[in-house]
Design a protein around this motif. Sequence first.
Motif, short mmCIF file in Angstrom:
data_model
loop_
_atom_site.label_atom_id
_atom_site.label_comp_id
_atom_site.label_asym_id
_atom_site.label_seq_id
_atom_site.Cartn_x
_atom_site.Cartn_y
_atom_site.Cartn_z
N ARG A 85 30.38 -20.70 -39.04
CA ARG A 85 29.36 -21.71 -39.28
C ARG A 85 29.56 -22.87 -38.30
NH1 ARG A 85 31.27 -26.11 -41.93
NH2 ARG A 85 29.18 -26.71 -42.57
N GLY A 86 28.48 -23.60 -38.04
CA GLY A 86 28.55 -24.79 -37.21
C GLY A 86 27.36 -25.69 -37.52
N ASP A 87 27.55 -27.01 -37.35
CA ASP A 87 26.51 -27.95 -37.73
C ASP A 87 26.64 -29.21 -36.87
OD1 ASP A 87 24.69 -29.65 -38.97
OD2 ASP A 87 25.24 -29.00 -40.99
N ASP A 88 25.57 -29.55 -36.17
CA ASP A 88 25.57 -30.77 -35.36
C ASP A 88 25.84 -32.01 -36.20
OD1 ASP A 88 25.18 -29.78 -32.80
OD2 ASP A 88 23.00 -29.81 -32.95
N ALA A 89 25.42 -31.99 -37.45
CA ALA A 89 25.57 -33.18 -38.30
C ALA A 89 27.04 -33.49 -38.58
CB ALA A 89 24.83 -32.98 -39.61
N GLU A 90 27.94 -32.52 -38.40
CA GLU A 90 29.36 -32.73 -38.67
C GLU A 90 30.16 -33.04 -37.41
OE1 GLU A 90 30.69 -29.27 -40.70
OE2 GLU A 90 29.36 -29.56 -42.43
N ASP A 92 31.72 -34.97 -34.16
CA ASP A 92 32.13 -36.33 -33.81
C ASP A 92 31.55 -36.78 -32.47
OD1 ASP A 92 33.70 -36.38 -36.10
OD2 ASP A 92 35.44 -35.54 -35.06
N THR A 93 31.10 -35.82 -31.65
CA THR A 93 30.58 -36.14 -30.32
C THR A 93 29.30 -36.97 -30.43
OG1 THR A 93 31.48 -34.05 -29.53
CG2 THR A 93 29.91 -35.17 -28.10
N GLU A 94 29.26 -38.06 -29.70
CA GLU A 94 28.10 -38.95 -29.76
C GLU A 94 26.84 -38.25 -29.28
OE1 GLU A 94 26.72 -43.36 -28.09
OE2 GLU A 94 28.72 -42.54 -27.63
N GLY A 95 25.80 -38.34 -30.03
CA GLY A 95 24.53 -37.76 -29.66
C GLY A 95 24.28 -36.37 -30.21
N ARG A 96 25.33 -35.70 -30.70
CA ARG A 96 25.14 -34.34 -31.21
C ARG A 96 24.22 -34.32 -32.42
NH1 ARG A 96 29.22 -30.41 -30.87
NH2 ARG A 96 28.23 -29.53 -32.72
N GLU A 97 24.30 -35.34 -33.25
CA GLU A 97 23.48 -35.33 -34.47
C GLU A 97 22.00 -35.38 -34.12
OE1 GLU A 97 23.98 -39.58 -33.36
OE2 GLU A 97 25.32 -37.85 -33.49
N ARG A 98 21.65 -35.85 -32.92
CA ARG A 98 20.24 -35.93 -32.52
C ARG A 98 19.66 -34.54 -32.22
NH1 ARG A 98 18.64 -41.04 -30.81
NH2 ARG A 98 17.27 -40.18 -29.22
N ARG A 99 20.50 -33.59 -31.85
CA ARG A 99 20.00 -32.23 -31.64
C ARG A 99 19.66 -31.57 -32.98
NH1 ARG A 99 23.77 -28.03 -28.42
NH2 ARG A 99 25.10 -28.57 -30.20
N ASN A 100 20.51 -31.82 -34.00
CA ASN A 100 20.20 -31.44 -35.38
C ASN A 100 20.11 -29.93 -35.62
OD1 ASN A 100 19.73 -32.23 -38.08
ND2 ASN A 100 17.53 -31.89 -37.84
N LEU A 101 20.89 -29.13 -34.89
CA LEU A 101 20.89 -27.68 -35.10
C LEU A 101 22.09 -27.28 -35.96
CD1 LEU A 101 20.02 -26.43 -31.49
CD2 LEU A 101 18.47 -26.66 -33.46
N SER A 102 21.96 -26.13 -36.63
CA SER A 102 23.06 -25.61 -37.45
C SER A 102 22.87 -24.11 -37.62
CB SER A 102 23.08 -26.30 -38.83
OG SER A 102 21.87 -26.03 -39.54
N PHE A 103 23.94 -23.44 -38.04
CA PHE A 103 23.85 -22.00 -38.30
C PHE A 103 24.98 -21.57 -39.22
CE2 PHE A 103 27.55 -21.46 -35.77
CZ PHE A 103 27.99 -20.16 -35.91
N ARG A 104 24.80 -20.38 -39.78
CA ARG A 104 25.88 -19.65 -40.44
C ARG A 104 25.69 -18.19 -40.08
NH1 ARG A 104 24.40 -18.57 -46.88
NH2 ARG A 104 22.87 -16.90 -46.42
N SER A 105 26.78 -17.41 -40.20
CA SER A 105 26.67 -16.00 -39.83
C SER A 105 27.67 -15.18 -40.63
CB SER A 105 26.94 -15.81 -38.33
OG SER A 105 26.86 -14.45 -37.96
#
Length: 282
Positions: A85-90, A92-105
């Motif tokens: 799993r991965g989530d931009d909202a989590e 720490d890199t500045e600006g990542r939350e603005r992309r707002n993508l996530s997934f699980r597999s």
Amino acid sequence: MLKKAYYLSVLLFFISQFSDAQSFYNKGRNRKLVANGGFGVASYYGDLNNPGDIIDFTPDITFGARYEINNMVSVGMNLAWFMLRGDDAEADTEGRERRNLSFRSHNVELSVLGFIDLYPRGKRFYQRPIVGPYAYFGIGLLYYNPQAELEGSYYSLRPLQTEGNSYSIFTPTIPLGFGLRFRATPFINVVLEGGYRITFTDYLDDVSTVYIDNSTFDDPIARQLADRRPEIGLPLKEAGSVRGNPEKNDGYFITSLKVEIYLPDILFEPNPYRGRGFRRRR
């Protein structure tokens, strides 16, 4: 009466021989085939992981077997199910939350492995060291299926072609790792193992290259999941804007706690009595 006693004695003989060979307290036969099973955690490394996270806590279940060729080399197979799993909202890199993508597999990996013990085992299986470090490497095949959540439902991303590219649900892998075997009994090991998987895809997370023109999607679900910035009040990205980094493939690390059991070799030997009959007394 004698005939019944004869058949009964033959039956008891075979039962005693089979039971003796099966017994896990019988060291008369050497044991080279080892079955294992265990659980652990899997960690994803790709465009949607947090660079500050070394270990993720998504589940892993594994089963396998290996055959000891000599006192330092084994070969085996392994079957593992695990989640990534991965989530931009989590991030720490500045600006990542603005992309707002996530997934699980949900993923399944089948691999063929070679094991090299760093200390020789004894001539007999029960003479192995109390602690045995080893390294392993191999080849594998991974099934993966990245999904994203939208309004409480999960959608498979591969058919949606969110970047306008098609990719396979399978990828070859190269497992590389180390482990420690702890001899719990003459017949059982407890194993702590960790290894990284090199993959040949950058789409474990469905993110790799650039945004495409959002108006070209016919499917409204694909349109929403390709660019999720509007969900947090931001405008759509222009076609050609960076969405991921195609220069580095995704990978993952699996850490497992396993139990190994040495199996009696007689289970896999031809029946020595096959074809031999007992002549019936007259």
